[in-house]
Design a protein around this motif. Structure first.
Motif, PDB file in Angstrom:
ATOM      1  N   LEU A 147     -65.232 -25.447  29.409  1.00  0.00           N
ATOM      2  CA  LEU A 147     -65.189 -24.154  28.746  1.00  0.00           C
ATOM      3  C   LEU A 147     -66.581 -23.694  28.336  1.00  0.00           C
ATOM      4  N   LEU A 148     -66.894 -22.441  28.699  1.00  0.00           N
ATOM      5  CA  LEU A 148     -68.160 -21.833  28.290  1.00  0.00           C
ATOM      6  C   LEU A 148     -67.946 -20.913  27.081  1.00  0.00           C
ATOM      7  N   VAL A 149     -66.964 -20.035  27.198  1.00  0.00           N
ATOM      8  CA  VAL A 149     -66.755 -19.051  26.130  1.00  0.00           C
ATOM      9  C   VAL A 149     -65.344 -18.488  26.200  1.00  0.00           C
ATOM     10  N   THR A 150     -64.870 -17.985  25.071  1.00  0.00           N
ATOM     11  CA  THR A 150     -63.613 -17.239  25.007  1.00  0.00           C
ATOM     12  C   THR A 150     -63.903 -15.869  24.418  1.00  0.00           C
ATOM     13  N   VAL A 151     -63.396 -14.826  25.072  1.00  0.00           N
ATOM     14  CA  VAL A 151     -63.498 -13.478  24.517  1.00  0.00           C
ATOM     15  C   VAL A 151     -62.091 -12.976  24.224  1.00  0.00           C
ATOM     16  N   VAL A 152     -61.971 -12.297  23.111  1.00  0.00           N
ATOM     17  CA  VAL A 152     -60.642 -11.930  22.629  1.00  0.00           C
ATOM     18  C   VAL A 152     -60.499 -10.421  22.394  1.00  0.00           C
ATOM     19  N   THR A 153     -61.545  -9.808  21.878  1.00  0.00           N
ATOM     20  CA  THR A 153     -61.475  -8.394  21.491  1.00  0.00           C
ATOM     21  C   THR A 153     -62.029  -7.512  22.599  1.00  0.00           C
ATOM     22  N   GLY A 154     -61.327  -6.400  22.893  1.00  0.00           N
ATOM     23  CA  GLY A 154     -61.819  -5.464  23.885  1.00  0.00           C
ATOM     24  C   GLY A 154     -63.207  -4.979  23.526  1.00  0.00           C
ATOM     25  N   GLY A 155     -64.138  -4.994  24.514  1.00  0.00           N
ATOM     26  CA  GLY A 155     -65.507  -4.588  24.262  1.00  0.00           C
ATOM     27  C   GLY A 155     -66.400  -5.685  23.716  1.00  0.00           C
ATOM     28  N   GLU A 156     -65.819  -6.830  23.463  1.00  0.00           N
ATOM     29  CA  GLU A 156     -66.583  -7.938  22.864  1.00  0.00           C
ATOM     30  C   GLU A 156     -67.681  -8.434  23.794  1.00  0.00           C
ATOM     31  N   VAL A 157     -68.838  -8.734  23.216  1.00  0.00           N
ATOM     32  CA  VAL A 157     -69.951  -9.321  23.957  1.00  0.00           C
ATOM     33  C   VAL A 157     -70.335 -10.621  23.262  1.00  0.00           C
ATOM     34  N   LYS A 158     -70.435 -11.684  24.055  1.00  0.00           N
ATOM     35  CA  LYS A 158     -70.872 -12.965  23.503  1.00  0.00           C
ATOM     36  C   LYS A 158     -72.040 -13.485  24.328  1.00  0.00           C
ATOM     37  N   LYS A 159     -72.989 -14.081  23.620  1.00  0.00           N
ATOM     38  CA  LYS A 159     -74.155 -14.633  24.303  1.00  0.00           C
ATOM     39  C   LYS A 159     -74.222 -16.140  24.090  1.00  0.00           C
ATOM     40  N   LEU A 160     -74.551 -16.818  25.182  1.00  0.00           N
ATOM     41  CA  LEU A 160     -74.726 -18.261  25.160  1.00  0.00           C
ATOM     42  C   LEU A 160     -76.031 -18.526  25.883  1.00  0.00           C
ATOM     43  N   LYS A 161     -77.114 -18.558  25.124  1.00  0.00           N
ATOM     44  CA  LYS A 161     -78.466 -18.711  25.679  1.00  0.00           C
ATOM     45  C   LYS A 161     -78.720 -17.609  26.701  1.00  0.00           C
ATOM     46  N   ARG A 162     -78.888 -17.933  27.972  1.00  0.00           N
ATOM     47  CA  ARG A 162     -79.192 -16.913  28.987  1.00  0.00           C
ATOM     48  C   ARG A 162     -77.924 -16.288  29.587  1.00  0.00           C
ATOM     49  N   LEU A 163     -76.767 -16.685  29.102  1.00  0.00           N
ATOM     50  CA  LEU A 163     -75.510 -16.163  29.623  1.00  0.00           C
ATOM     51  C   LEU A 163     -74.933 -15.130  28.665  1.00  0.00           C
ATOM     52  N   THR A 164     -74.559 -13.979  29.200  1.00  0.00           N
ATOM     53  CA  THR A 164     -73.933 -12.927  28.403  1.00  0.00           C
ATOM     54  C   THR A 164     -72.566 -12.624  28.981  1.00  0.00           C
ATOM     55  N   PHE A 165     -71.561 -12.697  28.150  1.00  0.00           N
ATOM     56  CA  PHE A 165     -70.184 -12.465  28.560  1.00  0.00           C
ATOM     57  C   PHE A 165     -69.685 -11.190  27.896  1.00  0.00           C
ATOM     58  N   GLN A 166     -68.972 -10.400  28.671  1.00  0.00           N
ATOM     59  CA  GLN A 166     -68.408  -9.166  28.122  1.00  0.00           C
ATOM     60  C   GLN A 166     -66.945  -9.055  28.500  1.00  0.00           C
ATOM     61  N   PHE A 167     -66.138  -8.616  27.562  1.00  0.00           N
ATOM     62  CA  PHE A 167     -64.725  -8.345  27.789  1.00  0.00           C
ATOM     63  C   PHE A 167     -64.563  -6.835  27.831  1.00  0.00           C
ATOM     64  N   GLY A 168     -63.881  -6.332  28.842  1.00  0.00           N
ATOM     65  CA  GLY A 168     -63.720  -4.901  28.985  1.00  0.00           C
ATOM     66  C   GLY A 168     -62.937  -4.290  27.830  1.00  0.00           C
ATOM     67  N   ASP A 169     -63.176  -3.003  27.597  1.00  0.00           N
ATOM     68  CA  ASP A 169     -62.508  -2.320  26.483  1.00  0.00           C
ATOM     69  C   ASP A 169     -60.986  -2.429  26.579  1.00  0.00           C
ATOM     70  N   ALA A 170     -60.478  -2.349  27.795  1.00  0.00           N
ATOM     71  CA  ALA A 170     -59.029  -2.405  27.993  1.00  0.00           C
ATOM     72  C   ALA A 170     -58.504  -3.835  28.145  1.00  0.00           C
ATOM     73  N   ARG A 171     -59.378  -4.806  28.032  1.00  0.00           N
ATOM     74  CA  ARG A 171     -59.027  -6.231  28.146  1.00  0.00           C
ATOM     75  C   ARG A 171     -58.381  -6.556  29.499  1.00  0.00           C
ATOM     76  N   LYS A 172     -58.881  -5.870  30.556  1.00  0.00           N
ATOM     77  CA  LYS A 172     -58.410  -6.172  31.905  1.00  0.00           C
ATOM     78  C   LYS A 172     -59.507  -6.797  32.754  1.00  0.00           C
ATOM     79  N   ASP A 173     -60.736  -6.738  32.292  1.00  0.00           N
ATOM     80  CA  ASP A 173     -61.822  -7.239  33.102  1.00  0.00           C
ATOM     81  C   ASP A 173     -62.900  -7.853  32.225  1.00  0.00           C
TER      82      ASP A 173
END
Lengths: 111, 115
Positions: A45-71
């Protein structure tokens, strides 16, 4: 049946380059997880995103969850050879506890 | 750091034989899963287990498969009569309790080869 499509399937880049991996679905997920898998091993596991539009950073990795939580997307800045591996996204439906996995993006970072 | 452990790491069995794959989930987790990954394909859900019973299963999890939590620590997957197409990596995963606890942690997997 929920499906998660990942793109690209394969990516070969030079060390120092930036890249983005995409994970798309027509379904809404309550949460989405990104894993990295090495050959012959289990997903880590690297990261979990839960909220639409959420952005999480893990050092050089940036994860984004779409506003509609579909992508979701995974962006790696200044890739290193140690980033080489299979990246998997996995979504969890509100009504289910099981994860639906994407087919993965195999990343090769050349020195 | 707590981790999910699986044994054996590799199992070779003859077609038609029974196999039992073993998992020790993270100790305070309450939800347990089995997934499989056929070589070169995506990770597929088999079954989830909570409160000593199956809570969900996929179409793959037919009558040849069963799961058990025989004691407080082990979680097993049994395949009664293996087929060639059962050859795959089998992953156990566990998850904590609570609505906000969404993260599943995976073991290293058991590579099952049916010959």
């Amino acid at each position: 049946t929920q499906l998660l499509e990942q793109s690209p399937q394969f990516l070969s880049i030079q060390e120092g380059e930036n890249l983005t991996v995409y994970c798309n679905s027509s379904s809404v997920f309550s949460s989405l997880q990104w894993y990295r898998q090495e050959p012959g091993e289990g997903p880590v596991l690297l990261v979990t995103v839960v909220t639409g539009g959420e952005v999480k950073k893990l050092k050089r990795l940036t994860f984004q969850f779409g506003d509609a939580r579909k992508d979701s997307s995974l962006h790696i800045t200044a890739a290193q050879t140690g980033d080489t591996g299979l990246y998997l996204c996995a979504g969890q439906d509100t009504g289910r506890r099981a994860l639906t996995f994407g087919s993965g993006t195999r990343l090769q970072v050349q020195p | 750091e707590p981790e999910v452990t699986q044994t054996p790491s590799h199992q070779v069995t003859q077609m038609g034989q029974e196999v039992i794959l073993r998992c020790v989930p993270i100790s305070n987790h309450l939800y347990f899963y089995w997934y499989r990954q056929i070589l070169g394909q995506k990770v597929e859900f088999l079954v989830s287990f909570y409160n000593n019973e199956i809570s969900e299963k996929s179409e793959i999890f037919d009558d040849q498969f069963s799961v058990e939590r025989p004691d407080g620590s082990n979680f097993t997957l049994k395949i009664r009569s293996t087929k060639l197409e059962d050859s795959a990596m089998y992953f156990c995963a566990s998850r904590g309790a609570g609505q906000g606890n969404t993260e599943a942690f995976f073991g290293q997997g058991t590579r099952l080869t049916v010959v």
